[in-house]
Scaffold this active site. Sequence first.
Site, PDB file in Angstrom:
ATOM      1  N   GLU A  16       0.834  -1.200   0.000  1.00  0.00           N
ATOM      2  CA  GLU A  16       0.000   0.000   0.000  1.00  0.00           C
ATOM      3  C   GLU A  16       0.869   1.250   0.000  1.00  0.00           C
ATOM      4  OE1 GLU A  16      -3.504   0.567   2.915  1.00  0.00           O
ATOM      5  OE2 GLU A  16      -2.009   1.956   3.693  1.00  0.00           O
ATOM      6  N   THR A  47      -4.234   4.652  -0.972  1.00  0.00           N
ATOM      7  CA  THR A  47      -5.280   5.047  -0.021  1.00  0.00           C
ATOM      8  C   THR A  47      -6.013   6.314  -0.470  1.00  0.00           C
ATOM      9  OG1 THR A  47      -3.851   6.383   1.377  1.00  0.00           O
ATOM     10  CG2 THR A  47      -3.993   4.039   1.922  1.00  0.00           C
ATOM     11  N   GLY A 107     -14.982   4.020   5.289  1.00  0.00           N
ATOM     12  CA  GLY A 107     -14.219   5.164   5.792  1.00  0.00           C
ATOM     13  C   GLY A 107     -14.667   5.527   7.193  1.00  0.00           C
ATOM     14  N   TYR A 148     -11.291  -7.510   9.258  1.00  0.00           N
ATOM     15  CA  TYR A 148     -10.648  -7.200  10.543  1.00  0.00           C
ATOM     16  C   TYR A 148     -10.467  -8.454  11.400  1.00  0.00           C
ATOM     17  CZ  TYR A 148     -11.929  -2.702   8.778  1.00  0.00           C
ATOM     18  OH  TYR A 148     -12.035  -1.624   7.956  1.00  0.00           O
ATOM     19  N   LYS A 168     -21.187  -8.439   3.054  1.00  0.00           N
ATOM     20  CA  LYS A 168     -20.399  -7.569   2.164  1.00  0.00           C
ATOM     21  C   LYS A 168     -19.846  -8.376   0.991  1.00  0.00           C
ATOM     22  CE  LYS A 168     -16.497  -5.526   3.826  1.00  0.00           C
ATOM     23  NZ  LYS A 168     -15.765  -4.446   4.521  1.00  0.00           N
TER      24      LYS A 168
HETATM   25  P1  FAD Z   1     -17.865  -1.666   6.640  1.00  0.00           P
HETATM   26  O1  FAD Z   1     -17.589  -2.931   5.951  1.00  0.00           O
HETATM   27  O2  FAD Z   1     -19.002  -0.831   6.172  1.00  0.00           O
HETATM   28  O3  FAD Z   1     -18.060  -1.990   8.185  1.00  0.00           O
HETATM   29  C1  FAD Z   1     -18.113  -0.929   9.129  1.00  0.00           C
HETATM   30  C2  FAD Z   1     -18.799  -1.418  10.419  1.00  0.00           C
HETATM   31  O4  FAD Z   1     -20.176  -1.670  10.153  1.00  0.00           O
HETATM   32  C3  FAD Z   1     -18.241  -2.729  10.994  1.00  0.00           C
HETATM   33  O5  FAD Z   1     -18.307  -2.648  12.391  1.00  0.00           O
HETATM   34  C4  FAD Z   1     -19.191  -3.796  10.453  1.00  0.00           C
HETATM   35  O6  FAD Z   1     -19.264  -4.925  11.332  1.00  0.00           O
HETATM   36  C5  FAD Z   1     -20.503  -3.032  10.403  1.00  0.00           C
HETATM   37  N1  FAD Z   1     -21.372  -3.464   9.292  1.00  0.00           N
HETATM   38  C6  FAD Z   1     -21.017  -3.585   7.995  1.00  0.00           C
HETATM   39  N2  FAD Z   1     -22.064  -3.959   7.255  1.00  0.00           N
HETATM   40  C7  FAD Z   1     -23.113  -4.089   8.106  1.00  0.00           C
HETATM   41  C8  FAD Z   1     -24.482  -4.444   7.948  1.00  0.00           C
HETATM   42  N3  FAD Z   1     -24.982  -4.749   6.751  1.00  0.00           N
HETATM   43  N4  FAD Z   1     -25.271  -4.465   9.044  1.00  0.00           N
HETATM   44  C9  FAD Z   1     -24.780  -4.142  10.255  1.00  0.00           C
HETATM   45  N5  FAD Z   1     -23.494  -3.798  10.475  1.00  0.00           N
HETATM   46  C10 FAD Z   1     -22.662  -3.766   9.412  1.00  0.00           C
HETATM   47  N6  FAD Z   1      -9.899   4.401   5.489  1.00  0.00           N
HETATM   48  C11 FAD Z   1      -9.761   5.501   4.713  1.00  0.00           C
HETATM   49  O7  FAD Z   1     -10.289   6.555   5.057  1.00  0.00           O
HETATM   50  N7  FAD Z   1      -9.060   5.471   3.539  1.00  0.00           N
HETATM   51  C12 FAD Z   1      -8.466   4.351   3.093  1.00  0.00           C
HETATM   52  O8  FAD Z   1      -7.845   4.355   2.028  1.00  0.00           O
HETATM   53  C13 FAD Z   1      -8.568   3.169   3.884  1.00  0.00           C
HETATM   54  N8  FAD Z   1      -8.011   2.008   3.491  1.00  0.00           N
HETATM   55  C14 FAD Z   1      -8.171   0.872   4.232  1.00  0.00           C
HETATM   56  C15 FAD Z   1      -7.617  -0.331   3.775  1.00  0.00           C
HETATM   57  C16 FAD Z   1      -7.779  -1.500   4.522  1.00  0.00           C
HETATM   58  C17 FAD Z   1      -7.202  -2.798   4.004  1.00  0.00           C
HETATM   59  C18 FAD Z   1      -8.479  -1.475   5.769  1.00  0.00           C
HETATM   60  C19 FAD Z   1      -8.620  -2.722   6.597  1.00  0.00           C
HETATM   61  C20 FAD Z   1      -9.035  -0.276   6.225  1.00  0.00           C
HETATM   62  C21 FAD Z   1      -8.894   0.907   5.468  1.00  0.00           C
HETATM   63  N9  FAD Z   1      -9.442   2.115   5.878  1.00  0.00           N
HETATM   64  C22 FAD Z   1      -9.313   3.242   5.099  1.00  0.00           C
HETATM   65  C23 FAD Z   1     -10.147   2.209   7.164  1.00  0.00           C
HETATM   66  C24 FAD Z   1     -11.683   1.934   7.025  1.00  0.00           C
HETATM   67  O9  FAD Z   1     -12.292   2.940   6.257  1.00  0.00           O
HETATM   68  C25 FAD Z   1     -12.269   1.923   8.424  1.00  0.00           C
HETATM   69  O10 FAD Z   1     -11.788   0.810   9.149  1.00  0.00           O
HETATM   70  C26 FAD Z   1     -13.782   1.993   8.530  1.00  0.00           C
HETATM   71  O11 FAD Z   1     -14.128   2.207   9.900  1.00  0.00           O
HETATM   72  C27 FAD Z   1     -14.528   0.746   8.094  1.00  0.00           C
HETATM   73  O12 FAD Z   1     -14.524   0.587   6.745  1.00  0.00           O
HETATM   74  P2  FAD Z   1     -15.097  -0.775   6.095  1.00  0.00           P
HETATM   75  O13 FAD Z   1     -15.133  -0.569   4.641  1.00  0.00           O
HETATM   76  O14 FAD Z   1     -14.409  -1.946   6.637  1.00  0.00           O
HETATM   77  O15 FAD Z   1     -16.613  -0.697   6.689  1.00  0.00           O
END
Ligand code: FAD
Length: 286
Positions: A16, A47, A107, A148, A168
């Site tokens: 990354e 990112t 995010g 995670y 997802k």
């Molecule tokens: P989601 O998959 O939407 O999940 C978020 C929360 O909601 C979790 O607790 C999940 O359990 C819950 N959830 C999801 N779907 C549902 C549903 N249908 N019903 C109920 N609960 C649900 N952040 C940045 O700003 N920029 C980046 O470039 C960036 N890159 C990243 C790269 C990686 C590999 C990782 C692991 C994280 C990155 N992040 C980045 C951080 C990320 O944006 C945060 O961790 C954010 O809080 C969660 O994003 P997500 O897409 O995993 O969320």
Amino acid sequence: MIKDILKQKKNLISFEVFPPKTEEGMEQLFDTLTDLKPYAPDFISVTYGAGGSTSKKTADIAAFIKNECKLEALAHVTCVAHDEASLQVYLNEILSLGIENVLALRGDKPKDMTEEQFASRYFTYASDIIPLIHKWAKKDITVAGACYPEVHTEAVSKEADLEALKKKVECGVDLLITQLFYDNEIFYRFYEDVRKMGVETPICAGIMPVTTVSGFKNTITMSGSSVPKELLQQVEKYSENPEDLKKAGLEFALKQIQQLRNFGVEGIHLYPLNKKDVSKYLLENI
Ligand code: FAD
């Protein structure tokens, strides 16, 4: 695109990068990427500022990886500050640059967003944008998602987080990339849990080497990752000796990677924080 590479290879190596703040930093990153090109990583991810603050730079860097380095670029996008129209504009922009891989993320709350705005955001979860990205692309592309091993901080339980991950994936995730972790045992349990749910999506394990004490402390605070005793002892032992600490941190990362590959993980995704020497060392020694 990454999906095609996954059909041919069983253990991907990727890393990354993040958009630097200054133009000088951008030039340095382009030099670093050019120097790392001979190591032929399977892809390089870029990112995205949660509120879209880096969108132009993210696109420029991903385009450089794809068109100048001739490597696969995975452009991150977060939906927290987007609505359908603005997300579609951004997606069209990166697709028009030849990028065929998107990491779809929710995010975190951007600094300039209030709690109320965050709570009433247009897209609630990453899974809301995954089907739209596939639809709007109008061609086959790779869509990746985050996961995670130590449970997302906002999840009500490990089970709920795993259920959300399954949902997802069902929305169209081709590849999962994990949050960084230092304890492989935790990853192995997570991997087994995911597979037990019937999710067969390839998983890239996120590895961030420890290179400085301050960086390590920040990472632990931000990610909440567990630290095995062995690593903690090394950080303490070399806390006054930056060179030896870096050496020990890189060796620990290499050992972690070797064990994960022996376990059979589909990919290793490195988080070298744009550092050329760290990236080189790991890519050379894996
Ligand atoms: P989601 O998959 O939407 O999940 C978020 C929360 O909601 C979790 O607790 C999940 O359990 C819950 N959830 C999801 N779907 C549902 C549903 N249908 N019903 C109920 N609960 C649900 N952040 C940045 O700003 N920029 C980046 O470039 C960036 N890159 C990243 C790269 C990686 C590999 C990782 C692991 C994280 C990155 N992040 C980045 C951080 C990320 O944006 C945060 O961790 C954010 O809080 C969660 O994003 P997500 O897409 O995993 O969320």
